[in-house]
Write an enzyme that holds these catalytic residues in place. Structure first.
Site, PDB file in Angstrom:
ATOM      1  N   ILE A 154       0.841  -1.202   0.000  1.00  0.00           N
ATOM      2  CA  ILE A 154       0.000   0.000   0.000  1.00  0.00           C
ATOM      3  C   ILE A 154       0.873   1.248   0.000  1.00  0.00           C
ATOM      4  CG2 ILE A 154      -1.732   1.308   1.286  1.00  0.00           C
ATOM      5  CD1 ILE A 154      -2.813  -1.383   2.316  1.00  0.00           C
ATOM      6  N   ASP A 173      10.706   2.495   7.193  1.00  0.00           N
ATOM      7  CA  ASP A 173      10.214   1.133   7.363  1.00  0.00           C
ATOM      8  C   ASP A 173      11.356   0.297   7.926  1.00  0.00           C
ATOM      9  OD1 ASP A 173       8.667  -1.205   7.255  1.00  0.00           O
ATOM     10  OD2 ASP A 173       7.750  -0.621   5.362  1.00  0.00           O
ATOM     11  N   PRO A 205       1.263  -1.494  10.014  1.00  0.00           N
ATOM     12  CA  PRO A 205       0.269  -2.241  10.797  1.00  0.00           C
ATOM     13  C   PRO A 205       0.268  -1.764  12.246  1.00  0.00           C
ATOM     14  CG  PRO A 205       2.250  -3.553  10.498  1.00  0.00           C
ATOM     15  CD  PRO A 205       2.444  -2.317   9.670  1.00  0.00           C
ATOM     16  N   SER A 232      -4.645   3.631   7.799  1.00  0.00           N
ATOM     17  CA  SER A 232      -4.181   2.315   8.225  1.00  0.00           C
ATOM     18  C   SER A 232      -4.934   1.831   9.456  1.00  0.00           C
ATOM     19  CB  SER A 232      -2.673   2.348   8.481  1.00  0.00           C
ATOM     20  OG  SER A 232      -2.189   1.065   8.815  1.00  0.00           O
ATOM     21  N   ARG A 233      -4.493   2.233  10.645  1.00  0.00           N
ATOM     22  CA  ARG A 233      -5.157   1.851  11.890  1.00  0.00           C
ATOM     23  C   ARG A 233      -5.183   3.056  12.833  1.00  0.00           C
ATOM     24  NH1 ARG A 233      -6.818  -1.520   9.256  1.00  0.00           N
ATOM     25  NH2 ARG A 233      -6.822  -3.789   9.513  1.00  0.00           N
ATOM     26  N   ASP A 257      -9.176   8.133   8.106  1.00  0.00           N
ATOM     27  CA  ASP A 257     -10.173   7.124   7.757  1.00  0.00           C
ATOM     28  C   ASP A 257     -10.361   6.142   8.902  1.00  0.00           C
ATOM     29  OD1 ASP A 257     -11.975   5.769   5.887  1.00  0.00           O
ATOM     30  OD2 ASP A 257     -10.445   4.187   5.825  1.00  0.00           O
ATOM     31  N   GLU A 262     -12.726   3.477  17.383  1.00  0.00           N
ATOM     32  CA  GLU A 262     -13.815   3.381  16.411  1.00  0.00           C
ATOM     33  C   GLU A 262     -14.747   2.199  16.648  1.00  0.00           C
ATOM     34  OE1 GLU A 262     -12.192   1.065  12.516  1.00  0.00           O
ATOM     35  OE2 GLU A 262     -11.187   2.968  12.946  1.00  0.00           O
ATOM     36  N   HIS A 294     -13.604   4.336   8.034  1.00  0.00           N
ATOM     37  CA  HIS A 294     -12.789   3.151   7.757  1.00  0.00           C
ATOM     38  C   HIS A 294     -13.231   2.501   6.445  1.00  0.00           C
ATOM     39  CE1 HIS A 294     -10.229  -0.126   9.900  1.00  0.00           C
ATOM     40  NE2 HIS A 294     -10.025  -0.139   8.603  1.00  0.00           N
TER      41      HIS A 294
END
Length: 333
Positions: A154, A173, A205, A232-233, A257, A262, A294
């Site tokens: 992604i 990363d 993640p 993502s999260r 998002d 949530e 989301h």
């Protein structure tokens, strides 16, 4: 065999029923798996869940007592599942390890451009026939710097779009992606990325090591006029700290998002009774903040791939096979 699918959206239902046709009966429920709804699964060997399901210890014990053997989650993320408890109870757990990366990357860019160019405010005005440009000044993305936290599939797709805009690329990363370096991405420590990026997008993640990756210190290190996007999260961002920075007048725009609290809010209609989450209620008041439900993954292509993978997980479970999608028990090496 009847498979029970929790948290199925109306758009998903015909796709799920079509995918399982001729293989197994499937009953789609629009309610999410919680401690209150878990007893519904009694007698079902296989259930399927959405990312906002509660798969903590109590729910897992109820499922195991009711005869459930496989939990097939229709998402990549699995931070909502207590895997240790599932293993102890003998429950098998599978997820969808990948699906269209373009769905999320393109949506992240939609959020970035919407907050940058004040699209929501402009649309709201023109519906009232207010055609002024005051407060709608955006910025060119060309020539600016995009910081990509997480450069997997992604993140790579997001970087390719940024490259198409003519942006400089910074990446962070644990492992460098050769496809990103080929685009001209420079891998740096996250502190440099925060300090130099005009646009920061999150594609990592949610793990214990990444919980509140964007904390008060990280936020304070970012440019005052930066754009921040999270598709993502929700737990990657310390939302209370973000609200504090927004109240101080920082950031050109924020597109979210996902939200760290949530569960129980997203995917349901709370327009009548409202919410008792003061942090979220404060967030939505900022005119340069956009919050969506989301939905970044929610394209036909991605949903079809998620459902197809879920069907394969069910088939593999019944055949005694283990693929890379299985979290418990882990597939053989």
């Amino acid at each position: 065999m009847e498979i029970l699918a929790f948290g199925v959206q109306s758009d998903e239902k015909p796709l799920i029923e079509k995918a399982f046709a001729g293989l197994h009966d499937v009953r789609c429920l629009d309610v999410f798996l919680t401690e209150d709804t878990a007893p519904i699964a009694a007698g079902h060997e296989i259930i399927s869940t959405s990312v906002n399901a509660d798969l903590g210890s109590g729910v897992l014990q109820t499922l195991a007592a009711g005869g459930t053997q496989l939990i097939a989650q229709r998402s990549t993320g699995f931070n909502n599942i207590d895997l240790d408890v599932a293993e102890r109870l003998g429950l098998h757990v599978a997820r969808v390890s990948s699906y269209s990366p373009y769905s999320v990357a393109e949506f992240a860019w939609a959020l970035a451009m919407a907050v940058n160019r004040r699209i929501v405010r402009a649309v709201s005005r023109t519906r009232d026939f207010d055609f002024r440009l005051d407060g709608l000044l955006g910025r060119d993305m060309h020539g600016r710097t995009a910081g990509v936290l997480g450069t997997g599939k992604i993140g790579e797709a997001f970087a390719r779009i940024a490259h198409g805009f003519g942006m400089e690329l910074l990446g962070w990363d644990v492992v460098e992606n050769p496809a990103c370096t080929a685009l001209g991405m420079t891998y740096v420590d996250k502190e440099r990325l925060f300090a130099e990026a005009d646009l920061i997008s999150l594609h990592v993640p949610l793990l214990p090591a990444t919980q509140h990756l964007i904390d008060a210190r990280a936020l304070s290190a970012m440019k005052d006029d930066a754009l921040l996007v999270n598709s993502s999260r929700g737990g990657l961002i310390d939302t209370r700290a973000l609200v504090g920075e927004l109240r101080a007048g920082r950031f050109t725009g924020v597109g979210l998002d996902v939200y760290e609290a949530e569960a129980g809010l997203f995917y349901v209609d709370r327009s009548v009774e409202g919410i008792d989450d003061d942090t979220l209620a404060r967030l939505v008041t900022f005119p340069h903040v956009i919050i969506t439900s989301h939905q970044a993954y929610y394209t036909r292509e991605a949903v079809e791939q998620i459902i197809d993978a879920t069907v394969r997980n069910v088939t593999d479970h019944l055949a005694g096979r283990r693929s890379e999608n299985f979290l418990v028990p882990a597939p053989p090496r």
